[in-house]
Design an enzyme around this catalytic site. Structure first.
Site, PDB file in Angstrom:
ATOM      1  N   GLY A 191       8.876 -11.875  13.533  1.00 39.86           N
ATOM      2  CA  GLY A 191       8.687 -10.734  12.379  1.00 39.86           C
ATOM      3  C   GLY A 191       8.180 -11.343  11.396  1.00 39.86           C
ATOM      4  O   GLY A 191       8.681 -12.457  10.873  1.00 39.86           O
ATOM      5  N   GLU A 224       8.639  -8.821   6.107  1.00 37.37           N
ATOM      6  CA  GLU A 224       9.523  -8.853   4.991  1.00 37.37           C
ATOM      7  C   GLU A 224       9.508 -10.128   4.432  1.00 37.37           C
ATOM      8  O   GLU A 224       9.494 -10.282   3.203  1.00 37.37           O
ATOM      9  CB  GLU A 224      11.249  -8.582   5.473  1.00 37.37           C
ATOM     10  CG  GLU A 224      11.453  -7.466   6.425  1.00 37.37           C
ATOM     11  CD  GLU A 224      10.898  -6.180   6.078  1.00 37.37           C
ATOM     12  OE1 GLU A 224      10.872  -5.653   4.716  1.00 37.37           O
ATOM     13  OE2 GLU A 224      10.700  -5.414   6.817  1.00 37.37           O
TER      14      GLU A 224
END
Ligand SMILES: Cc1cc2nc3c(=O)[nH]c(=O)nc-3n(C[C@H](O)[C@H](O)[C@H](O)COP(=O)(O)OP(=O)(O)OC[C@H]3O[C@@H](n4cnc5c(N)ncnc54)[C@H](O)[C@@H]3O)c2cc1C
Lengths: 326, 744
Positions: free
Chosen positions: B708, B711
Site C-alpha cells: 500500500g 497514505e
C-alpha cells in the site's frame, strides 16, 4: 445570481447613458470579478452593460507617455513592447497578479475597480459596512491577518487587492473618464479612496462614469524597477504585502525613486516620504532600510496582522535591492 | 510474444487515461436521466440552536421550482430511528446527522432545506430566497478553548485494548525525569479535502422501493449499505454507481447530508434528482482533517538512544458523532523507546464531523513525532538520520512481534543519496544561495499494510478477451490499471485483451477504497479469479480434449483464439468450441487474508527528504527538492505508484506551507470559503519530486507482495519540510502551516 438585463454597448456615450440613467446598472468588462460577486449575491445589478465592443483597447504612445485603453487586457498590457520598454514596472506588477487565464480576460479598467477580498465582504451572513453600510465591520475584531495597516477606519479595515494599481500609483498615472457630466482626468493617487465613514465607496468615480484610458507619463524608470509580491504560495494568490519600486540611478546615487505598497491599505499606498528619503542617497542596504522605516511611520496593526509591520519594511528593502540590481 | 511480457511492475499507461483526458469518462454529476431535475442545499447561518421558522413561499413560487423540502414537510425517513447503531463502524459513536428530521442546528451551514427545480440555476436562485429564523444558542468552535473538556473516546472506554485507549510501556511519562529532554506543543489546523471533482449525486427512485444512486463515493457497497438502511430497504434494492471518481482523499468515505437530501428530494418530486455541491459547500458538508493539538516529550541518552516518549493529542470531533483517528500509532511502533506513553482525547465542537484525510491521523501525529526527532537530534548535536538509525528497531516494540517486512533503512539510503544529505550542515543557518537560506530535513512515515476480503469475477468471451468485475472504486490511484496488469500476468495475455470494470455495487463485493488497502485486498482476488478462470477453462476444454482434463491450471495458456497447454502446445481447443454451450466462461472468487496479521506487524514505510529555501527578508519558503522513498512491497505499476507518491508529497507541501481553514469563532463560520482564501499548492509550489521504491515483496500480506502506498506518500512530508526550515533558519515552527508571517 439574480435576474438581470444584458445590453451590449457599441458607443461609449450609449454605455454611459445606459448606466447613468439606471442606478442598478453596471458596466461589465472581463467579468472576472463582477460575475463572481453576482454569483455569490454580493453584487446584484439589474442590468449589465457590456462594454467589450467599445474601441477602448488600444495601447499607444502619447506625446510624453503611454496611453492604455480601459479595455486593454491585462495580458496584452503585460506583453506589450511599448509597455515593456517604457514602463517595465507595470508589466512586472501585472504578471504578479492572478493567473494567465484571468489576465487574458481582465481589463485595465476592471482591474482598478476590482473589489476587496475581505472574507467578511464575501459572506452575506456576516457584518460588512462595505457590502451593507451600517452592519458593522466583521474584520475589525475578527480574523484580520490580510487586513490594512495604513489608513483604515473603524468602519472598514479591508485592503485593495490590485497589483496593477500599485505600479500605476507609483508611476504617477492619470485616469481618464467620461461621464454624464463630460470628461475628466483623475490622478491615480486620488482615484481610490480611504474607507472613512463610507467604505461602500471604493473610488471617487461617479455614477455612470466610464473609465476610457489610463495615461502614464514617460519617466526615467525604465531599468531599475521591481515588483516584489509576498504571498502564501509561489503563484496565484493575493499579496500579503507587495511593493513596487523604481529607481533612477546615477552610478550608485539615487536621483529619483518611486515606491508604493499593496496589501496594506484600502487603496494602493504611495510612499512619498520614503521616496524623498532616498533621493541623493547611495543605493545601499542602509538607505533602503531607512526608507523602509520612513515608509512604516503611522502603520497600525490589528490582532492578526502585526507581522505586516515587519514584513512590510522587509518587502520594501527587497524590492529596492532587486530594483537597484536590475 | 507481447502477451508473455511481465506486466507487474511495468510503467503501463492508465487504462482509462484516454477516457479521462478526452472527457469521455463519466463522473457522478454527468449522468443525464429522463425527467432529471436539480436540487440545491440551503444551509443554516448559525452554528448552534433551533430553527424557529423557515420562510419558503418566495422560493416555492420562483420559476421552475418543484419543491422545497424542510423538516416541516419532509417525508419520514424510516431508517432515522435506527441510525447510528451500526456495529460495523466501531470507530465512530453517534451517527451521521439526520437532516430535515428536527429543528436542531448542530453546525453552521447544516442543511435546513433543499430546493428542487427544473434547472440548476433556477434551484440555486430560489435557494437564496429562503429565509430562516433561529433561536441561537452559544456555540463552541475553538478547540484550544475546549481542551479542558477533552474526553477519552467511547471506543477506548469500552475497550482498553482499543488503539484509541491510553498506552504505556515501561514507566509512564518517564521522559520528565530524563537528563536530556525536549518537550513541545504542536498544532495542525483544520485542513480541507478539495479534490478537483466536487461531490455530487443523482438519486433515482426507479420504483417506490428501488433506489439507484450515481454518487461520488469511495465505497459503492458502504454507500449502498448506508442508504438501504436509511430507507429500510433490502440492499439488493439499492444500486450505487461510481464508475469514475475525480479524486477523493477520504471525503467520500462517509455518507453525508447532501446524499440524504438528494434521496429525500427525489422521493418528494418522484423524479431523478441531481445535487452538486458547490466549492463553498465542500468546506462544510463532507468532512475535513480535524484541528489537532499535540504535546510530545522525549528523553535520550547522550549517545542518542531514546529513553522515553510521551505523546498526547486532542483532536476535534462533532457533537453528534465521535470521530477518531490513529494520530499516535506511529509513535508507539517507530522507535525502540523502552518507556512510552500515549494519550488520545477528543473535543466535541459545533462543527460538522471530520473525516479521514489522506494519511489520516498518522500524518498529524508524524508532524509532532518527526519534528521532535529533529529537535532531539539537534539537542544531541547528532545528524537526524544517524539519530533515527540509532533508534531503529527490527521488531515491533508495541506488539512485540516481527515485522512482516521492513526495508526502511534501504529507504533512508535511497533518499539520502538522492537529496545529497551529505551537504546538510548540523548547524542551522549555515547554507545560503544568495538571499535564500538553504536547509535539509527528513521525516518518516508509516501506515498499516491493511488487507480485507474481496471478490472479483473473470469471464472469457468467445473473442478471447476477458472481462473482470469488482465493486471497488478507483478514486484516482489507477486501480483499474493495476488490476489489469495483475490479470494480464496471471492469465498470460496482453493487457489490451482485459477489461476491468469497477465502481458498481452489483459487481462482486469489495471494501471501500481507503486506508491504502485496495491493491492489497482486491489484487489477490483478481489474481485468484484469473487462476480460477484458467481452471474452469481447463475443465471445459477437458470435455473436448482429455489432455486438458489431466493438466494443471498453471499450465493452461490463453492464445488469441484458442486454449492450449504450455507443456503441450499441440493440444488446442478453440474458444468458439469451448464456449459453444455456455456462451462465456465466468468465475467469481473471494480472496481473504489469513491470520498473518496476528503473527506479524505489517506496515508500509516511507521517508521524505526535503531541501528548502527560505527568503531571508520575506520569509517565503520554497521546497526546492523533494525525495520520497517507500518500502511499499511489490510495485505493481511503477508509473502510477510514483504518481501516487508525488501527489501525496504535494499534499504534504500544502499541509506544511499553506493549508489552513480558519473559523471566526464569534460566528462559528469559516472565513476561508473558497480556493482564493484556502490555499493548496499550485504547480510553482511543487518541485520536481523524485521517487524511489525499495520494491521488495511482502509475501506475508498477500501473494503479490504489496503493502500500500496512498497514505505513506503524505505521512512524514510536512515534518520533513518543517525540519528543513529549521535547518535553514534556526526557527522551529510547531504550528502548521509555515507561512511567511511565522518566519519574518
Ligand atoms: C481567482 C482570482 C485570482 C486573482 N488574483 C489577483 C491577483 O493576484 N492580483 C490582482 O491584482 N488581481 C487578481 N484578481 C482580480 C483580477 O485582476 C480582476 O478580477 C480583474 O482585473 C477584473 O477585471 P475585469 O475586466 O474582469 O473586470 P469586471 O469583472 O468586468 O469588472 C469589475 C468592475 O469594474 C467595473 N468596470 C469594468 N470596466 C470599467 C470601465 N471601463 N469603466 C467603469 N467601470 C468599469 C465593472 O462595472 C465592475 O464593477 C484575481 C481574480 C480571480 C478571480
Amino acid at each position: 445570481m439574480n435576474q438581470f438585463q444584458y445590453v451590449r454597448a457599441t458607443k461609449p456615450q450609449g454605455a454611459i447613458d445606459a448606466v447613468a440613467k439606471d442606478p442598478t446598472a453596471k458596466f461589465i468588462a472581463g467579468g472576472t470579478n463582477l460575475v463572481d460577486l453576482m454569483k455569490r449575491g454580493i453584487m446584484t445589478p439589474q442590468k449589465l452593460v457590456d462594454i467589450n465592443r467599445l474601441p477602448l483597447a488600444k495601447i499607444e504612445r502619447q506625446d510624453k507617455g503611454l496611453r492604455l485603453g480601459a479595455l486593454a487586457l491585462n495580458s496584452a498590457v503585460a506583453n506589450d513592447a511599448l509597455v515593456r520598454q517604457h514602463q517595465p514596472l507595470l508589466a512586472l506588477a501585472l504578471n504578479a497578479g492572478a493567473s494567465p487565464q484571468l489576465r487574458n480576460m481582465a481589463t485595465v479598467g476592471g482591474n482598478m475597480l476590482q473589489r476587496t477580498r475581505c472574507s467578511y465582504f464575501y459572506d452575506l451572513t456576516m457584518p460588512c459596512n462595505k457590502r451593507e453600510p451600517g452592519s458593522g465591520c466583521g474584520a475589525l475584531e475578527g480574523i484580520n491577518r490580510m487586513h490594512a495597516i495604513f489608513g483604515a477606519s473603524d468602519k472598514c479595515i479591508a485592503v485593495h487587492p490590485s497589483d496593477m494599481s500599485v505600479a500605476l500609483v507609483a508611476l504617477d498615472a492619470t485616469v481618464l473618464v467620461s461621464g454624464p457630466k463630460g470628461d475628466r482626468r483623475i490622478a491615480f493617487a486620488d482615484f481610490h479612496r480611504l474607507p472613512g465613514d463610507t467604505p461602500e465607496k471604493d473610488t471617487n468615480l461617479e455614477a455612470g462614469e466610464l473609465i476610457t484610458a489610463v495615461d502614464i507619463p514617460d519617466g526615467p524608470f525604465t531599468k531599475h524597477v521591481h515588483y516584489q509580491k509576498v504571498r502564501e504560495r509561489a503563484s496565484y494568490a493575493f499579496a500579503l504585502v507587495s511593493t513596487a519600486a523604481a529607481l533612477d540611478l546615477d552610478g550608485n546615487t539615487i536621483k529619483a525613486a518611486r515606491l508604493a505598497m499593496g496589501g496594506v491599505a484600502h487603496k494602493p499606498w504611495r510612499l512619498t516620504a520614503a521616496e524623498q528619503s532616498l533621493v541623493g542617497q547611495p543605493a545601499t542596504e542602509a538607505s533602503f532600510r531607512r526608507a523602509a522605516e520612513v515608509a512604516m511611520q503611522g502603520a497600525k496593526a490589528f490582532k492578526h496582522n502585526a507581522y505586516k509591520l515587519k514584513l512590510g519594511p522587509n518587502t520594501i528593502v527587497q524590492a529596492l535591492r532587486t530594483a537597484a540590481a536590475a | 510474444m507481447k502477451a508473455q511480457q511481465k506486466q507487474i511492475g511495468a510503467p503501463m499507461n492508465r487504462v482509462d487515461g484516454h477516457l479521462k483526458v478526452t472527457g469521455a469518462a463519466k463522473y457522478s454529476a454527468e449522468y443525464e436521466l429522463p425527467g432529471l431535475v436539480y436540487a440545491v442545499l440551503v444551509g443554516s447561518t448559525i452554528a448552534k440552536g433551533r430553527l424557529t421558522s423557515i420562510e419558503a413561499k418566495a422560493a416555492e413560487r420562483a420559476p421552475g421550482v418543484l419543491a422545497v423540502v424542510t423538516h416541516y414537510n419532509s417525508p419520514k425517513v424510516p431508517g432515522y430511528d435506527t441510525a447510528g447503531k451500526d456495529p460495523s463502524q466501531p470507530a465512530t459513536v453517534g451517527g451521521p446527522i439526520k437532516i430535515f428530521n428536527d429543528d436542531k442546528i448542530r453546525f453552521n451551514d447544516q442543511p435546513i432545506a433543499v430546493v428542487v427545480a427544473d434547472s440548476w440555476e433556477r434551484a440555486r436562485y430560489a435557494a437564496r430566497l429562503i429565509k430562516a429564523q433561529y433561536a441561537k444558542e452559544a456555540h463552541q468552535t475553538n478547540l484550544e478553548d475546549n481542551k479542558p473538556q477533552a474526553f477519552l473516546p467511547t471506543s477506548a472506554k469500552k475497550n482498553p485494548k482499543s488503539p484509541m485507549a491510553d498506552y504505556q510501556r515501561g514507566q509512564a511519562d518517564a521522559y520528565k525525569t530524563g537528563a536530556i529532554k525536549i518537550e513541545g506543543e504542536y498544532v495542525i489546523p483544520t485542513e480541507m479535502h478539495h479534490p478537483m471533482e466536487m461531490q455530487s449525486i443523482t438519486a433515482h427512485w426507479e420504483a417506490p422501493d428501488r433506489l439507484t444512486l450515481y454518487d461520488k463515493t469511495q465505497g459503492t457497497l458502504a454507500t449502498r449499505r448506508d442508504f438501504a438502511k436509511e430507507w429500510g430497504l433490502p440492499e439488493a434494492n439499492v444500486k450505487v454507481i461510481a464508475t469514475f471518481v475525480g479524486g477523493a482523499f477520504g471525503n467520500a468515505l462517509h455518507s453525508w447530508p447532501h446524499e440524504s437530501a438528494a434521496i429525500i428530494a427525489a422521493k418528494v418530486v418522484n423524479r431523478p434528482v441531481k445535487l452538486m455541491l458547490t466549492r463553498e459547500q465542500m468546506f462544510t458538508q463532507v468532512g475535513y482533517r480535524p484541528y489537532t493539538w499535540q504535546k510530545l516529550g522525549m528523553s535520550a541518552t547522550p549517545d542518542g538512544k531514546i529513553t522515553a516518549i510521551t505523546h498526547e493529542s486532542i483532536g476535534q470531533t462533532s457533537t453528534y458523532e465521535e470521530f477518531t483517528e490513529s494520530t499516535l500509532a506511529q509513535t508507539r511502533m517507530m522507535y525502540a523507546s523502552p518507556n512510552l506513553t500515549t494519550r488520545y482525547r477528543l473535543a466535541a465542537l459545533d462543527i460538522g464531523s471530520p473525516i479521514w484525510m489522506r494519511g489520516p491521523g498518522e500524518a498529524t501525529g508524524a508532524f509532532a513525532l518527526e519534528s521532535a526527532m529533529d529537535e532531539m537530534a539537534h539537542l544531541l548535536n547528532l545528524d537526524p538520520l544517524e539519530f533515527r538509525l540509532r533508534n531503529y528497531t527490527d521488531t515491533d516494540p508495541e506488539k512485540n512481534r516481527p515485522w512482516s517486512t521492513k526495508f526502511l533503512k534501504e529507504c533512508y539510503k535511497l533518499g539520502a543519496d538522492r537529496i545529497g544529505w551529505s551537504n546538510r550542515k548540523l548547524k542551522p543557518g549555515s547554507l545560503r544561495d544568495g538571499e535564500w537560506l538553504v536547509g535539509y530535513g527528513m521525516g518518516v512515515g508509516t501506515f498499516g499494510a491493511h488487507r480485507g476480503g474481496a471478490h472479483a469475477s473473470a469471464q472469457l468471451r468467445p473473442d478471447g478477451t476477458v472481462l473482470m468485475q469488482c465493486a471497488t472504486t478507483d478514486i484516482g490511484p489507477g486501480t483499474g490499471t493495476a488490476m489489469t496488469q495483475i490479470a494480464a500476468d496471471t492469465l498470460g495475455i496482453a493487457p489490451e485483451k482485459i477489461t476491468f470494470e469497477l465502481g458498481h455495487s452489483d459487481y462482486p463485493q469489495a471494501g471501500t477504497q481507503g486506508g491504502s488497502s485496495t491493491v492489497n485486498s482486491v489484487g489477490p482476488a483478481v489474481q485468484q479469479a484469473c487462476l480460477a478462470l484458467k481452471d474452469k477453462l481447463r475443465e471445459l476444454a477437458g470435455a473436448q480434449n482429455p489432455t486438458f482434463a489431466s493438466a494443471k491450471k498453471e499450465d493452461v495458456t490463453l492464445g488469441d483464439k484458442h486454449l492450449s497447454l504450455s507443456s503441450n502446445t499441440a493440444a488446442r481447443v478453440p474458444y468458439s468450441d469451448l464456449l459453444k454451450q455456455a456462451g462465456a466462461a465466468t468465475v467469481t472468487v473471494e480472496a481473504k487474508p489469513g491470520n498473518e496479521g496476528q503473527q506479524y506487524s505489517m506496515y508500509s514505510f516511507s521517508v521524505h527528504f526535503a531541501e528548502v529555501r527560505v527568503h531571508e527578508l520575506t520569509g517565503e519558503v520554497r521546497v526546492s527538492k523533494l525525495v520520497s522513498c517507500a518500502d511499499a512491497g511489490t510495485i505493481i505499476n511503477e508509473k502510477t505508484a510514483a504518481n501516487q507518491m508525488k501527489g501525496g508529497a504535494v499534499g504534504g507541501i500544502g499541509m506544511a506551507l499553506m493549508e489552513h481553514a480558519r473559523i471566526d469563532d464569534r460566528f462559528g463560520r469559516y472565513v476561508t470559503k473558497d480556493l482564493a482564501d484556502y490555499h493548496v499548492p499550485v504547480h510553482a509550489d511543487a518541485p520536481n519530486i523524485e521517487v524511489a521504491f525499495v520494491n521488495q515483496p511482502d509475501l506475508k500480506v498477500n501473494a503479490l507482495g504489496t503493502k500500500g502506498i496512498g497514505e505513506i506518500a503524505t505521512i512524514g512530508v510536512a515534518p520533513a519540510i518543517a525540519n528543513a526550515v529549521f535547518n535553514a533558519t534556526g526557527k522551529r515552527v510547531r504550528e502548521l502551516p509555515i507561512t511567511p508571517d511565522k518566519l519574518v
